[in-house]
Design a protein around this motif. Structure first.
Motif, PDB file in Angstrom:
ATOM      1  N   MET A   1       8.251 -14.055   4.823  1.00 53.00           N
ATOM      2  CA  MET A   1       8.747 -13.627   3.522  1.00 53.00           C
ATOM      3  C   MET A   1       8.698 -14.800   2.557  1.00 53.00           C
ATOM      4  O   MET A   1       8.730 -15.957   2.963  1.00 53.00           O
ATOM      5  N   ASN A   2       8.613 -14.476   1.265  1.00 49.33           N
ATOM      6  CA  ASN A   2       8.631 -15.484   0.216  1.00 49.33           C
ATOM      7  C   ASN A   2       9.872 -15.309  -0.641  1.00 49.33           C
ATOM      8  O   ASN A   2      10.134 -14.207  -1.139  1.00 49.33           O
ATOM      9  N   TYR A   3      10.620 -16.372  -0.801  1.00 53.22           N
ATOM     10  CA  TYR A   3      11.767 -16.412  -1.701  1.00 53.22           C
ATOM     11  C   TYR A   3      11.409 -17.358  -2.849  1.00 53.22           C
ATOM     12  O   TYR A   3      10.975 -18.491  -2.609  1.00 53.22           O
ATOM     13  N   ARG A   4      11.606 -16.897  -4.072  1.00 51.47           N
ATOM     14  CA  ARG A   4      11.302 -17.745  -5.226  1.00 51.47           C
ATOM     15  C   ARG A   4      12.592 -18.172  -5.906  1.00 51.47           C
ATOM     16  O   ARG A   4      13.430 -17.327  -6.245  1.00 51.47           O
ATOM     17  N   TYR A   5      12.728 -19.485  -6.108  1.00 50.41           N
ATOM     18  CA  TYR A   5      13.922 -20.056  -6.718  1.00 50.41           C
ATOM     19  C   TYR A   5      13.528 -20.888  -7.936  1.00 50.41           C
ATOM     20  O   TYR A   5      12.427 -21.428  -8.010  1.00 50.41           O
ATOM     21  N   ARG A   6      14.477 -21.002  -8.839  1.00 53.01           N
ATOM     22  CA  ARG A   6      14.285 -21.872 -10.005  1.00 53.01           C
ATOM     23  C   ARG A   6      14.663 -23.304  -9.624  1.00 53.01           C
ATOM     24  O   ARG A   6      15.690 -23.532  -8.972  1.00 53.01           O
ATOM     25  N   ILE A   7      13.829 -24.270 -10.019  1.00 54.45           N
ATOM     26  CA  ILE A   7      14.123 -25.672  -9.758  1.00 54.45           C
ATOM     27  C   ILE A   7      14.166 -26.417 -11.093  1.00 54.45           C
ATOM     28  O   ILE A   7      13.592 -25.960 -12.098  1.00 54.45           O
ATOM     29  N   TYR A   8      14.841 -27.581 -11.084  1.00 54.64           N
ATOM     30  CA  TYR A   8      15.068 -28.335 -12.314  1.00 54.64           C
ATOM     31  C   TYR A   8      14.692 -29.811 -12.099  1.00 54.64           C
ATOM     32  O   TYR A   8      15.562 -30.655 -11.911  1.00 54.64           O
ATOM     33  N   PRO A   9      13.388 -30.138 -12.108  1.00 52.86           N
ATOM     34  CA  PRO A   9      12.990 -31.544 -11.957  1.00 52.86           C
ATOM     35  C   PRO A   9      13.350 -32.349 -13.197  1.00 52.86           C
ATOM     36  O   PRO A   9      13.357 -31.817 -14.326  1.00 52.86           O
ATOM     37  N   ASN A  10      13.640 -33.637 -12.999  1.00 54.61           N
ATOM     38  CA  ASN A  10      13.909 -34.500 -14.149  1.00 54.61           C
ATOM     39  C   ASN A  10      12.590 -34.871 -14.827  1.00 54.61           C
ATOM     40  O   ASN A  10      11.502 -34.448 -14.404  1.00 54.61           O
ATOM     41  N   ILE A  11      12.675 -35.704 -15.864  1.00 56.21           N
ATOM     42  CA  ILE A  11      11.487 -36.012 -16.658  1.00 56.21           C
ATOM     43  C   ILE A  11      10.437 -36.732 -15.818  1.00 56.21           C
ATOM     44  O   ILE A  11       9.235 -36.404 -15.883  1.00 56.21           O
ATOM     45  N   ALA A  12      10.867 -37.715 -15.001  1.00 55.09           N
ATOM     46  CA  ALA A  12       9.908 -38.462 -14.175  1.00 55.09           C
ATOM     47  C   ALA A  12       9.245 -37.548 -13.140  1.00 55.09           C
ATOM     48  O   ALA A  12       8.025 -37.618 -12.919  1.00 55.09           O
ATOM     49  N   GLN A  13      10.033 -36.676 -12.499  1.00 50.98           N
ATOM     50  CA  GLN A  13       9.469 -35.760 -11.508  1.00 50.98           C
ATOM     51  C   GLN A  13       8.533 -34.750 -12.167  1.00 50.98           C
ATOM     52  O   GLN A  13       7.486 -34.400 -11.609  1.00 50.98           O
ATOM     53  N   GLU A  14       8.900 -34.302 -13.350  1.00 48.78           N
ATOM     54  CA  GLU A  14       8.053 -33.346 -14.071  1.00 48.78           C
ATOM     55  C   GLU A  14       6.719 -33.979 -14.446  1.00 48.78           C
ATOM     56  O   GLU A  14       5.662 -33.353 -14.294  1.00 48.78           O
ATOM     57  N   GLN A  15       6.737 -35.223 -14.911  1.00 44.69           N
ATOM     58  CA  GLN A  15       5.491 -35.910 -15.237  1.00 44.69           C
ATOM     59  C   GLN A  15       4.629 -36.108 -13.991  1.00 44.69           C
ATOM     60  O   GLN A  15       3.399 -35.965 -14.056  1.00 44.69           O
ATOM     61  N   SER A  16       5.264 -36.420 -12.869  1.00 48.68           N
ATOM     62  CA  SER A  16       4.501 -36.573 -11.623  1.00 48.68           C
ATOM     63  C   SER A  16       3.852 -35.257 -11.207  1.00 48.68           C
ATOM     64  O   SER A  16       2.687 -35.236 -10.781  1.00 48.68           O
ATOM     65  N   LEU A  17       4.578 -34.163 -11.345  1.00 48.56           N
ATOM     66  CA  LEU A  17       4.026 -32.860 -10.972  1.00 48.56           C
ATOM     67  C   LEU A  17       2.833 -32.497 -11.859  1.00 48.56           C
ATOM     68  O   LEU A  17       1.808 -32.000 -11.372  1.00 48.56           O
ATOM     69  N   PHE A  18       2.964 -32.733 -13.160  1.00 42.43           N
ATOM     70  CA  PHE A  18       1.843 -32.457 -14.066  1.00 42.43           C
ATOM     71  C   PHE A  18       0.640 -33.336 -13.722  1.00 42.43           C
ATOM     72  O   PHE A  18      -0.507 -32.872 -13.752  1.00 42.43           O
ATOM     73  N   GLU A  19       0.898 -34.602 -13.398  1.00 41.10           N
ATOM     74  CA  GLU A  19      -0.185 -35.514 -13.037  1.00 41.10           C
ATOM     75  C   GLU A  19      -0.858 -35.057 -11.742  1.00 41.10           C
ATOM     76  O   GLU A  19      -2.093 -35.074 -11.630  1.00 41.10           O
ATOM     77  N   TRP A  20      -0.068 -34.642 -10.766  1.00 35.20           N
ATOM     78  CA  TRP A  20      -0.642 -34.167  -9.508  1.00 35.20           C
ATOM     79  C   TRP A  20      -1.488 -32.915  -9.717  1.00 35.20           C
ATOM     80  O   TRP A  20      -2.551 -32.771  -9.110  1.00 35.20           O
ATOM     81  N   MET A  21      -1.020 -32.021 -10.566  1.00 32.84           N
ATOM     82  CA  MET A  21      -1.788 -30.805 -10.842  1.00 32.84           C
ATOM     83  C   MET A  21      -3.131 -31.136 -11.465  1.00 32.84           C
ATOM     84  O   MET A  21      -4.163 -30.523 -11.130  1.00 32.84           O
ATOM     85  N   ASP A  22      -3.149 -32.124 -12.362  1.00 35.29           N
ATOM     86  CA  ASP A  22      -4.411 -32.486 -12.992  1.00 35.29           C
ATOM     87  C   ASP A  22      -5.347 -33.161 -11.991  1.00 35.29           C
ATOM     88  O   ASP A  22      -6.560 -32.926 -12.006  1.00 35.29           O
ATOM     89  N   ILE A  23      -4.803 -33.989 -11.095  1.00 34.51           N
ATOM     90  CA  ILE A  23      -5.639 -34.632 -10.067  1.00 34.51           C
ATOM     91  C   ILE A  23      -6.215 -33.576  -9.124  1.00 34.51           C
ATOM     92  O   ILE A  23      -7.405 -33.633  -8.757  1.00 34.51           O
ATOM     93  N   CYS A  24      -5.408 -32.609  -8.724  1.00 32.48           N
ATOM     94  CA  CYS A  24      -5.910 -31.523  -7.865  1.00 32.48           C
ATOM     95  C   CYS A  24      -6.957 -30.690  -8.595  1.00 32.48           C
ATOM     96  O   CYS A  24      -7.929 -30.223  -7.986  1.00 32.48           O
TER      97      CYS A  24
END
Length: 299
Positions: free
Chosen positions: A1-24
């Motif tokens: 099963m899949n459960y979807r939750y809302r998460i709240y990354p801080n600014i540094a974590q959000e920038q890292s996630l965006f950077e990782w998405m662009d690298i992928c």
């Protein structure tokens, strides 16, 4: 099963996630380019070459399959150190996603994969975890640390977290947690009150009990506001700060329509389960019916 939750990354974590998405995204496009170059090198005629350009790849060069491209990642990280910023398994999943799309093109008949433009790669898959990453009100991800999560429903006991997909929708972050439990689900015998459901185009559904449910048309209700926001977006300079602010407003309105539809579908399914003990539906592809109905309307 899949459960979807809302998460709240801080600014540094959000920038890292965006950077990782662009690298992928770059890795995905590079792998697709290798596949397309290999295929185009096999299209030239035997006795002549193209006047404008030609793909020169050895005749005995193997097809750049999934295993070959995955094995090339360690060497690519030495040439492109930027690839090392992303967790290795997350980067591998980007290439695996590409080859799943190739398999869908060859076996199922889906369209050939396309290159991902800037901002089109919207999710990251963390395929496995040694320990349970959900601890209290936080979720632990590699190289990111603890991220606050809103556990609106707890993960059932006995279930193990298999993988987590981080999704960005309209500048809102979600964690789709895949959980698994080894249990045997029995096949129940037919019993109780049966309900037959017919899904149509004019009505959302009709039941054998005489219940008709109209199609709510959520997009049509929001269309006036959507046109206004899109008109304002078209007047902004692309890639400017005001353009990004307006783009997020348009995306959030689409996201609201999407969430409203899902909520409506879940409530209708809940109503059907409460009304009867057995539910029967036709095994039809309603997308084909919708295309046929659109063709008749145009005619």
């Amino acid at each position: 099963m899949n459960y979807r939750y809302r998460i709240y990354p801080n600014i540094a974590q959000e920038q890292s996630l965006f950077e990782w998405m662009d690298i992928c995204r770059v890795a995905y496009n590079y792998g697709l380019r290798e596949i397309k170059d290999w295929c185009n090198s096999r299209k030239c005629l035997v006795d002549r070459c193209s006047i404008s350009h030609e793909y020169i790849i050895a005749a005995n060069a193997p097809f750049p399959g999934e295993v070959k491209q995955l094995n090339a990642l360690p060497g690519a990280k030495k040439v492109f150190p930027r690839l090392s910023e992303v967790p290795s398994q997350v980067l591998q999943q980007a290439l695996k996603q590409l080859h799943r799309a190739i398999d869908g093109f060859q076996k199922v008949g889906h369209g050939f994969p396309r290159f991902k433009k800037f901002g089109q790669f919207k999710s990251l898959l963390f395929p496995q975890f040694k320990d349970n990453p959900v601890t209290g009100a936080h979720i632990a991800l590699p190289k990111l640390g603890l991220i606050p999560i809103k556990l609106h429903r707890p993960i059932p006991q006995g279930f193990v977290v298999k993988q987590i997909r981080i999704i960005n929708k309209a500048d809102i972050w979600y964690a789709a947690i895949n959980i698994q439990c080894d249990v045997s689900v029995p096949n129940p015998m037919p019993h109780g009150h049966p309900i037959g459901v017919d899904v149509g185009l004019e009505k959302f559904l009709a039941t054998s009990d005489g219940v008709l449910v109209k199609s709510p048309k959520f997009l049509k209700v929001m269309l006036r506001k959507l046109k206004l926001l899109q008109r304002r977006l078209s007047r902004k300079k692309k890639r400017s700060k005001n353009y990004e602010k307006q783009r997020i407003k348009v995306a959030r309105l689409h996201h609201t329509v999407d969430n409203t539809r899902k909520d409506f579908h879940f409530k209708q399914a809940h109503t059907l389960c409460d009304a009867g003990d057995m539910v029967f539906m036709e095994d039809l592809d309603y997308r084909i019916l919708a295309c046929m109905n659109a063709g008749q309307t145009n005619a």
